[in-house]
Design an enzyme around this catalytic site. Structure first.
Site, short mmCIF file in Angstrom:
data_model
loop_
_atom_site.label_atom_id
_atom_site.label_comp_id
_atom_site.label_asym_id
_atom_site.label_seq_id
_atom_site.Cartn_x
_atom_site.Cartn_y
_atom_site.Cartn_z
N GLU A 91 56.33 50.74 14.23
CA GLU A 91 55.82 51.79 13.36
C GLU A 91 56.18 53.15 13.96
O GLU A 91 55.62 54.16 13.60
CB GLU A 91 54.32 51.63 13.11
CG GLU A 91 53.49 51.47 14.36
CD GLU A 91 52.04 51.21 14.05
OE1 GLU A 91 51.41 52.10 13.48
OE2 GLU A 91 51.54 50.11 14.36
N CYS A 123 50.46 47.62 13.14
CA CYS A 123 50.50 46.75 14.34
C CYS A 123 50.75 45.29 14.00
O CYS A 123 51.00 44.48 14.90
CB CYS A 123 49.19 46.85 15.11
SG CYS A 123 48.78 48.52 15.59
N THR A 166 43.34 56.68 23.18
CA THR A 166 43.79 55.32 22.84
C THR A 166 45.30 55.30 22.56
O THR A 166 45.77 54.53 21.74
CB THR A 166 43.00 54.74 21.63
OG1 THR A 166 43.22 55.58 20.48
CG2 THR A 166 41.52 54.67 21.92
N HIS A 273 44.76 41.62 19.10
CA HIS A 273 45.39 42.95 19.06
C HIS A 273 44.39 43.90 19.73
O HIS A 273 43.22 43.94 19.34
CB HIS A 273 45.66 43.38 17.62
CG HIS A 273 45.96 44.84 17.52
ND1 HIS A 273 47.02 45.40 18.19
CD2 HIS A 273 45.32 45.86 16.88
CE1 HIS A 273 47.03 46.70 17.95
NE2 HIS A 273 46.01 47.01 17.17
N LYS A 282 34.41 43.53 20.86
CA LYS A 282 33.71 43.55 19.56
C LYS A 282 34.23 42.42 18.67
O LYS A 282 33.47 41.75 17.97
CB LYS A 282 33.94 44.89 18.84
CG LYS A 282 33.22 46.08 19.46
CD LYS A 282 33.64 47.36 18.72
CE LYS A 282 33.20 48.63 19.41
NZ LYS A 282 31.78 48.93 19.35
N ASN A 326 47.29 51.41 23.87
CA ASN A 326 47.70 50.75 22.62
C ASN A 326 49.23 50.74 22.54
O ASN A 326 49.88 51.77 22.77
CB ASN A 326 47.11 51.49 21.42
CG ASN A 326 47.18 50.64 20.15
OD1 ASN A 326 47.77 49.56 20.14
ND2 ASN A 326 46.56 51.12 19.08
N SER A 359 46.80 47.98 10.69
CA SER A 359 46.08 48.85 9.77
C SER A 359 46.78 48.89 8.42
O SER A 359 47.98 48.66 8.31
CB SER A 359 46.01 50.26 10.34
OG SER A 359 45.06 50.31 11.36
P1 HMG Z 1 35.08 58.34 19.39
O1 HMG Z 1 34.38 59.08 18.30
O2 HMG Z 1 35.86 59.12 20.35
O3 HMG Z 1 34.13 57.50 20.31
O4 HMG Z 1 36.02 57.27 18.68
P2 HMG Z 1 32.66 56.94 20.08
O5 HMG Z 1 31.68 58.04 20.01
O6 HMG Z 1 32.67 55.93 18.96
O7 HMG Z 1 32.50 56.18 21.47
C1 HMG Z 1 33.29 55.06 21.76
C2 HMG Z 1 32.43 54.12 22.59
O8 HMG Z 1 32.12 54.74 23.83
C3 HMG Z 1 31.08 53.80 21.92
O9 HMG Z 1 30.78 52.45 22.25
C4 HMG Z 1 30.12 54.74 22.65
O10 HMG Z 1 28.77 54.27 22.64
C5 HMG Z 1 30.71 54.70 24.04
P3 HMG Z 1 30.35 51.41 21.09
O11 HMG Z 1 29.11 51.95 20.49
O12 HMG Z 1 31.51 51.41 20.10
O13 HMG Z 1 30.22 50.12 21.78
N1 HMG Z 1 30.35 55.89 24.85
C6 HMG Z 1 29.97 55.82 26.14
N2 HMG Z 1 29.79 54.76 26.96
C7 HMG Z 1 29.39 55.02 28.26
N3 HMG Z 1 29.16 56.29 28.72
C8 HMG Z 1 29.35 57.36 27.93
C9 HMG Z 1 29.78 57.14 26.56
N4 HMG Z 1 30.02 57.96 25.52
C10 HMG Z 1 30.40 57.18 24.47
N5 HMG Z 1 29.12 58.59 28.40
C11 HMG Z 1 37.70 55.61 18.47
C12 HMG Z 1 36.54 56.10 19.30
C13 HMG Z 1 38.17 54.26 19.00
C14 HMG Z 1 37.26 55.46 17.00
C15 HMG Z 1 38.87 56.65 18.57
O14 HMG Z 1 39.35 56.69 19.89
C16 HMG Z 1 40.01 56.38 17.62
O15 HMG Z 1 39.99 56.82 16.48
N6 HMG Z 1 41.08 55.61 18.08
C17 HMG Z 1 42.22 55.23 17.24
C18 HMG Z 1 41.85 54.19 16.21
C19 HMG Z 1 41.69 52.80 16.78
O16 HMG Z 1 42.09 52.51 17.89
N7 HMG Z 1 41.12 51.90 15.96
C20 HMG Z 1 40.94 50.52 16.37
C21 HMG Z 1 40.87 49.55 15.19
S1 HMG Z 1 42.24 49.75 14.06
C22 HMG Z 1 43.60 49.07 14.93
O17 HMG Z 1 43.42 48.41 15.91
C23 HMG Z 1 44.94 49.38 14.41
C24 HMG Z 1 45.75 50.37 15.23
O18 HMG Z 1 46.19 49.75 16.43
C25 HMG Z 1 46.94 50.92 14.42
C26 HMG Z 1 47.88 49.97 13.71
O19 HMG Z 1 47.53 48.91 13.17
O20 HMG Z 1 49.05 50.36 13.62
C27 HMG Z 1 44.95 51.59 15.63
#
Ligand code: HMG
Length: 438
Positions: A91, A123, A166, A273, A282, A326, A359
């Site tokens: 991609e 992906c 990520t 993945h 999760k 990633n 995605s």
């Molecule tokens: P965010 O808003 O930065 O983070 O987004 P958050 O507030 O959701 O926190 C993440 C985790 O850290 C949470 O844990 C928090 O509680 C924890 P959870 O509740 O989920 O278990 N946290 C802490 N823990 C310990 N101490 C602290 C602390 N603060 C927070 N102080 C997000 C995170 C992954 C959404 C963001 O980084 C993002 O948008 N990433 C890109 C999208 C992604 O990776 N999506 C995954 C699923 S889709 C997929 O896999 C396809 C993909 O690979 C693309 C494709 O297919 O081509 C992406």
């Protein structure tokens, strides 16, 4: 299932050799978090990540993919003229019309009688390629030749965005053949597809856009769908095998399935993945919940069983994802590389599950058996050596590299893989092979 279909199922097809590659430059995610004013524990605990690979201006989807493919062929003892199908999933395309795969075709010296094209579904693309190659072999069209499926990507988001933590870069190359030495794929697989806007990259953008929280929900919904479809497919194939007169009343695994065993009882490992390691956690909890419901197991035993299963059957294979970040299409296969290299010998003969999510979205859950004797070919992968050979960047160096145009700078010899992007002239990309490929 027709008799013809079950004859095809009986062909032993799968991954014969596996090569991986990741850039020689990396960034500590704790350093990046601190620089962005984020608690480092959010990375280490919240996302479960450690380091991300950083792609310098001399690497792109072609160079990363060619380096992984060159390793798969050379280390796997596969000659270029054995390849009859070359698929490159990415991609991080380098051209809207010209497929990245044709550059690999030239760089690797593949024969002219070789079908080749690039494919895309976020992906999921690498798995799409693996399935196309598997069908090509099962159909008999391969005429004794092998397929080379390459998954290669650079995960880039906007600097300062929450997704920046990520990112990553890397590639995996799978030689797919009959009588595979590494992993024999089972005919059963479960698929799920649905149009969603969780992650996308418009044609004029280098960095992807993402609806982060929604993307996690989409991933888990797709896992539910693929798992349900996997069970339907597995039951169908097991029934057809019995009808075809296997005589023994099915394999031990099929009898376990009929007796009501969750997948975690039957399989040795689950690979997911992995955009960041916590996603695999999760996902596995979700799969275990679903399996528990399916087989009517006591709800109060789920928590402990799921944690135990994650620690033994998922977490050990996340090292590359934790260290590289990633890698989109390649992510699942970096987990396979780590499993094969670290435990291939011990798990030979055992069945494992692979879950691919792309995605947009399309997902697939499928299983395969690690081949007896797979330890020998797994020992050639060299994943741990790749991680050890990297140089850590400062945040300032990473930010400066991100601003550099592709092909603007040549690598030092120890910084390049099999080839590098030397220049872009008249909108044409010029690649050069390394004198002594790593
Ligand atoms: P965010 O808003 O930065 O983070 O987004 P958050 O507030 O959701 O926190 C993440 C985790 O850290 C949470 O844990 C928090 O509680 C924890 P959870 O509740 O989920 O278990 N946290 C802490 N823990 C310990 N101490 C602290 C602390 N603060 C927070 N102080 C997000 C995170 C992954 C959404 C963001 O980084 C993002 O948008 N990433 C890109 C999208 C992604 O990776 N999506 C995954 C699923 S889709 C997929 O896999 C396809 C993909 O690979 C693309 C494709 O297919 O081509 C992406």
């Amino acid at each position: 299932m027709s008799q013809g279909a079950s004859d095809r199922d009986r062909r032993e097809v799968g991954i014969d050799a596996l090569g991986v590659y990741t850039p020689r430059l990396a960034l500590s995610l704790e350093d990046l978090a601190r620089a962005r004013g984020i608690a480092p524990e959010k990375v280490t605990v919240g996302l479960g990540a450690h380091t991300m690979a950083v792609a310098p201006p001399w690497e792109d989807a072609v160079t990363l993919g060619a380096s992984a493919a060159a390793r798969a062929l050379a280390r796997g003892g596969v000659a270029a003229d054995e390849i009859g199908l070359l698929l490159l999933a990415t991609e991080t395309a380098v051209d809207h019309a010209k497929p990245a795969s044709i550059f690999l075709h030239e760089l690797l010296g593949l024969p002219t009688s070789c079908r080749t094209f690039e494919l895309k579904h976020a992906c999921y693309g690498g798995t799409a390629g693996l399935m196309v190659a598997t069908e090509w072999l099962r159909s008999g069209a391969a005429r004794g030749r092998k397929a080379l499926v390459v998954a290669s990507d650079i995960a880039r988001y906007d600097i300062g965005s929450s997704a920046e933590l990520t990112q990553g870069a890397g590639a995996a190359a799978l030689v797919v053949s009959e009588a595979p030495r590494l992993l024999r794929l089972d005919p059963a697989s479960g698929v799920y597809a649905s149009q969603v806007y969780d992650f996308w990259r418009p044609l004029d953008r280098r960095e992807a856009l993402v609806d982060g929280k929604f993307s996690l929900d989409c991933y888990l919904t797709a896992l539910d769908g693929a798992l349900a479809d996997y069970h339907r497919s597995h039951a169908g194939h097991a029934g057809a095998t019995r009808d075809a007169g296997a005589g023994s009343g099915g394999s031990a695994h099929e009898r376990e399935d009929a007796a009501g065993a969750p997948l975690a009882d039957r399989l040795a490992a689950f690979l997911y993945h992995t955009p960041f390691p916590k996603m695999a956690y999760k996902a596995h909890l979700r799969l275990m919940e679903s399996e528990w419901r399916r087989w009517g197991r006591a709800a109060d035993l789920l928590g402990e069983a799921a944690e135990r299963s994650y620690s033994g059957q998922v977490e050990p294979w996340l090292t590359m994802a934790r260290q590289v970040g990633n890698t989109y299409t390649a992510s699942l296969y970096l987990c396979l590389a780590w499993l094969a290299e670290q435990q291939g010998r011990a798990l030979a003969g055992r069945e494992i599950a692979l879950f691919s999510y792309g995605s947009g979205c399309c997902a697939e859950l499928f299983t395969g058996h690690l081949q007896p004797g797979c330890g020998e070919i797994a020992a050639t992968i060299g994943a741990a050596d790749l991680l050890r050979a990297r140089r850590l960047l400062s945040v300032e160096e990473y930010e400066a590299l991100s601003r550099e145009a592709g092909g603007s700078r040549a690598p030092e010899p120890h910084e390049a893989g099999f080839c590098h992007l030397a220049a872009i002239r008249d909108h044409k990309r010029i690649y050069e092979r390394a004198a002594c490929p790593a």
